[in-house]
Design a protein around this motif. Sequence first.
Motif, PDB file in Angstrom:
ATOM      1  N   ARG A   1       0.831  -1.201   0.000  1.00 17.57           N
ATOM      2  CA  ARG A   1       0.000   0.000   0.000  1.00 17.57           C
ATOM      3  C   ARG A   1       0.865   1.250   0.000  1.00 17.57           C
ATOM      4  NH1 ARG A   1      -2.275   3.754   3.265  1.00 17.57           N
ATOM      5  NH2 ARG A   1      -1.207   3.004   5.098  1.00 17.57           N
ATOM      6  N   HIS A   2       1.918   1.250   0.795  1.00 22.76           N
ATOM      7  CA  HIS A   2       2.812   2.408   0.832  1.00 22.76           C
ATOM      8  C   HIS A   2       3.542   2.591  -0.499  1.00 22.76           C
ATOM      9  CE1 HIS A   2       2.183   3.540   4.960  1.00 22.76           C
ATOM     10  NE2 HIS A   2       2.338   2.282   5.335  1.00 22.76           N
ATOM     11  N   PHE A   3       3.948   1.502  -1.102  1.00 21.78           N
ATOM     12  CA  PHE A   3       4.622   1.557  -2.397  1.00 21.78           C
ATOM     13  C   PHE A   3       3.702   2.169  -3.452  1.00 21.78           C
ATOM     14  CE2 PHE A   3       5.510  -0.412  -6.516  1.00 21.78           C
ATOM     15  CZ  PHE A   3       6.832  -0.044  -6.695  1.00 21.78           C
ATOM     16  N   ILE A   4       2.474   1.662  -3.540  1.00 20.43           N
ATOM     17  CA  ILE A   4       1.520   2.170  -4.530  1.00 20.43           C
ATOM     18  C   ILE A   4       1.150   3.616  -4.223  1.00 20.43           C
ATOM     19  CG2 ILE A   4      -0.831   1.911  -5.439  1.00 20.43           C
ATOM     20  CD1 ILE A   4       1.146  -0.120  -6.537  1.00 20.43           C
ATOM     21  N   ARG A   5       0.927   3.932  -2.948  1.00 18.87           N
ATOM     22  CA  ARG A   5       0.570   5.307  -2.572  1.00 18.87           C
ATOM     23  C   ARG A   5       1.660   6.275  -3.014  1.00 18.87           C
ATOM     24  NH1 ARG A   5      -2.830   8.739  -0.867  1.00 18.87           N
ATOM     25  NH2 ARG A   5      -2.238  10.346   0.589  1.00 18.87           N
ATOM     26  N   GLU A   6       2.918   5.906  -2.829  1.00 21.32           N
ATOM     27  CA  GLU A   6       4.038   6.748  -3.256  1.00 21.32           C
ATOM     28  C   GLU A   6       3.992   6.984  -4.764  1.00 21.32           C
ATOM     29  OE1 GLU A   6       8.666   5.840  -3.864  1.00 21.32           O
ATOM     30  OE2 GLU A   6       7.980   5.602  -1.787  1.00 21.32           O
ATOM     31  N   LYS A   7       3.711   5.926  -5.530  1.00 17.58           N
ATOM     32  CA  LYS A   7       3.640   6.058  -6.988  1.00 17.58           C
ATOM     33  C   LYS A   7       2.441   6.912  -7.416  1.00 17.58           C
ATOM     34  CE  LYS A   7       7.169   3.421  -7.341  1.00 17.58           C
ATOM     35  NZ  LYS A   7       8.446   4.060  -7.197  1.00 17.58           N
ATOM     36  N   VAL A   8       1.327   6.789  -6.715  1.00 18.31           N
ATOM     37  CA  VAL A   8       0.144   7.609  -7.008  1.00 18.31           C
ATOM     38  C   VAL A   8       0.456   9.077  -6.723  1.00 18.31           C
ATOM     39  CG1 VAL A   8      -2.215   8.129  -6.289  1.00 18.31           C
ATOM     40  CG2 VAL A   8      -1.536   5.767  -6.694  1.00 18.31           C
ATOM     41  N   ASP A   9       1.088   9.344  -5.584  1.00 20.15           N
ATOM     42  CA  ASP A   9       1.424  10.726  -5.217  1.00 20.15           C
ATOM     43  C   ASP A   9       2.378  11.374  -6.218  1.00 20.15           C
ATOM     44  OD1 ASP A   9      -0.195  10.590  -2.991  1.00 20.15           O
ATOM     45  OD2 ASP A   9       1.455  10.202  -1.581  1.00 20.15           O
ATOM     46  N   LYS A  10       3.292  10.589  -6.770  1.00 16.29           N
ATOM     47  CA  LYS A  10       4.249  11.113  -7.752  1.00 16.29           C
ATOM     48  C   LYS A  10       3.661  11.195  -9.154  1.00 16.29           C
ATOM     49  CE  LYS A  10       8.443   9.645  -5.402  1.00 16.29           C
ATOM     50  NZ  LYS A  10       9.644   8.804  -5.474  1.00 16.29           N
ATOM     51  N   GLY A  11       2.460  10.642  -9.349  1.00 13.06           N
ATOM     52  CA  GLY A  11       1.827  10.673 -10.657  1.00 13.06           C
ATOM     53  C   GLY A  11       2.322   9.596 -11.604  1.00 13.06           C
ATOM     54  N   ILE A  12       3.063   8.622 -11.089  1.00 10.28           N
ATOM     55  CA  ILE A  12       3.587   7.543 -11.920  1.00 10.28           C
ATOM     56  C   ILE A  12       2.480   6.544 -12.247  1.00 10.28           C
ATOM     57  CG2 ILE A  12       5.214   5.601 -11.962  1.00 10.28           C
ATOM     58  CD1 ILE A  12       7.019   7.333 -10.117  1.00 10.28           C
ATOM     59  N   VAL A  13       1.603   6.298 -11.276  1.00 10.09           N
ATOM     60  CA  VAL A  13       0.512   5.343 -11.432  1.00 10.09           C
ATOM     61  C   VAL A  13      -0.808   6.093 -11.346  1.00 10.09           C
ATOM     62  CG1 VAL A  13      -0.640   3.360 -10.380  1.00 10.09           C
ATOM     63  CG2 VAL A  13       1.843   3.452 -10.447  1.00 10.09           C
ATOM     64  N   ASP A  14      -1.713   5.781 -12.256  1.00  8.52           N
ATOM     65  CA  ASP A  14      -3.048   6.361 -12.246  1.00  8.52           C
ATOM     66  C   ASP A  14      -4.035   5.220 -12.037  1.00  8.52           C
ATOM     67  OD1 ASP A  14      -5.235   8.050 -12.563  1.00  8.52           O
ATOM     68  OD2 ASP A  14      -5.224   7.832 -14.744  1.00  8.52           O
ATOM     69  N   LEU A  15      -4.689   5.199 -10.883  1.00 10.70           N
ATOM     70  CA  LEU A  15      -5.640   4.134 -10.579  1.00 10.70           C
ATOM     71  C   LEU A  15      -7.005   4.511 -11.109  1.00 10.70           C
ATOM     72  CD1 LEU A  15      -4.571   3.452  -6.898  1.00 10.70           C
ATOM     73  CD2 LEU A  15      -3.869   2.239  -8.952  1.00 10.70           C
ATOM     74  N   ARG A  16      -7.589   3.594 -11.855  1.00  6.61           N
ATOM     75  CA  ARG A  16      -8.903   3.842 -12.447  1.00  6.61           C
ATOM     76  C   ARG A  16      -9.844   2.699 -12.123  1.00  6.61           C
ATOM     77  NH1 ARG A  16      -7.190   5.920 -18.418  1.00  6.61           N
ATOM     78  NH2 ARG A  16      -5.873   7.608 -17.683  1.00  6.61           N
ATOM     79  N   TYR A  17     -11.110   3.034 -12.010  1.00  9.44           N
ATOM     80  CA  TYR A  17     -12.137   2.030 -11.790  1.00  9.44           C
ATOM     81  C   TYR A  17     -12.419   1.323 -13.109  1.00  9.44           C
ATOM     82  CZ  TYR A  17     -16.694  -0.041 -11.105  1.00  9.44           C
ATOM     83  OH  TYR A  17     -17.735  -0.928 -11.058  1.00  9.44           O
ATOM     84  N   ILE A  18     -12.459   0.014 -13.062  1.00  8.29           N
ATOM     85  CA  ILE A  18     -12.805  -0.801 -14.225  1.00  8.29           C
ATOM     86  C   ILE A  18     -14.083  -1.560 -13.884  1.00  8.29           C
ATOM     87  CG2 ILE A  18     -12.067  -2.632 -15.794  1.00  8.29           C
ATOM     88  CD1 ILE A  18     -10.256  -0.201 -15.945  1.00  8.29           C
ATOM     89  N   PRO A  19     -15.161  -1.360 -14.643  1.00  9.76           N
ATOM     90  CA  PRO A  19     -16.403  -2.091 -14.359  1.00  9.76           C
ATOM     91  C   PRO A  19     -16.192  -3.609 -14.441  1.00  9.76           C
ATOM     92  CG  PRO A  19     -16.752  -0.422 -16.055  1.00  9.76           C
ATOM     93  CD  PRO A  19     -15.284  -0.489 -15.793  1.00  9.76           C
ATOM     94  N   SER A  20     -16.995  -4.345 -13.726  1.00  5.13           N
ATOM     95  CA  SER A  20     -16.862  -5.803 -13.676  1.00  5.13           C
ATOM     96  C   SER A  20     -16.897  -6.442 -15.055  1.00  5.13           C
ATOM     97  CB  SER A  20     -17.974  -6.406 -12.821  1.00  5.13           C
ATOM     98  OG  SER A  20     -17.818  -6.019 -11.496  1.00  5.13           O
ATOM     99  N   LYS A  21     -17.751  -5.954 -15.951  1.00  9.35           N
ATOM    100  CA  LYS A  21     -17.849  -6.585 -17.267  1.00  9.35           C
ATOM    101  C   LYS A  21     -16.600  -6.356 -18.123  1.00  9.35           C
ATOM    102  CE  LYS A  21     -20.205  -2.865 -19.677  1.00  9.35           C
ATOM    103  NZ  LYS A  21     -21.324  -2.516 -20.518  1.00  9.35           N
ATOM    104  N   GLU A  22     -15.729  -5.445 -17.714  1.00 11.33           N
ATOM    105  CA  GLU A  22     -14.498  -5.156 -18.453  1.00 11.33           C
ATOM    106  C   GLU A  22     -13.274  -5.851 -17.851  1.00 11.33           C
ATOM    107  OE1 GLU A  22     -14.202  -3.176 -21.230  1.00 11.33           O
ATOM    108  OE2 GLU A  22     -16.375  -2.956 -21.270  1.00 11.33           O
TER     109      GLU A  22
END
Length: 75
Positions: free
Chosen positions: A23-44
């Motif tokens: 969680r800390h690793f991903i949070r760091e990447k999100v804060d730096k803008g390296i990773v963009d987390l997006r919602y993907i609907p179940s059918k996708e």
Amino acid sequence: MAAIDIAHNPVQHDRTKHVEIDRHFIREKVDKGIVDLRYIPSKEQTADILTKGLPKDGFEYLIGKLNLIYIYRPT
């Protein structure tokens, strides 16, 4: 959606103790803008074709999305 909420929320959750480092690793990447987390609907969710029994239309949609050939389709 829960994973996205956990990544964006700095509050420690009791249910996430086993994923604390991740969680800390991903949070760091999100804060730096390296990773963009997006919602993907179940059918996708393409992984569902490997992990769930799907209705025929959902199965065929994901087969096409993955560019796979369904060898058991009637000709």
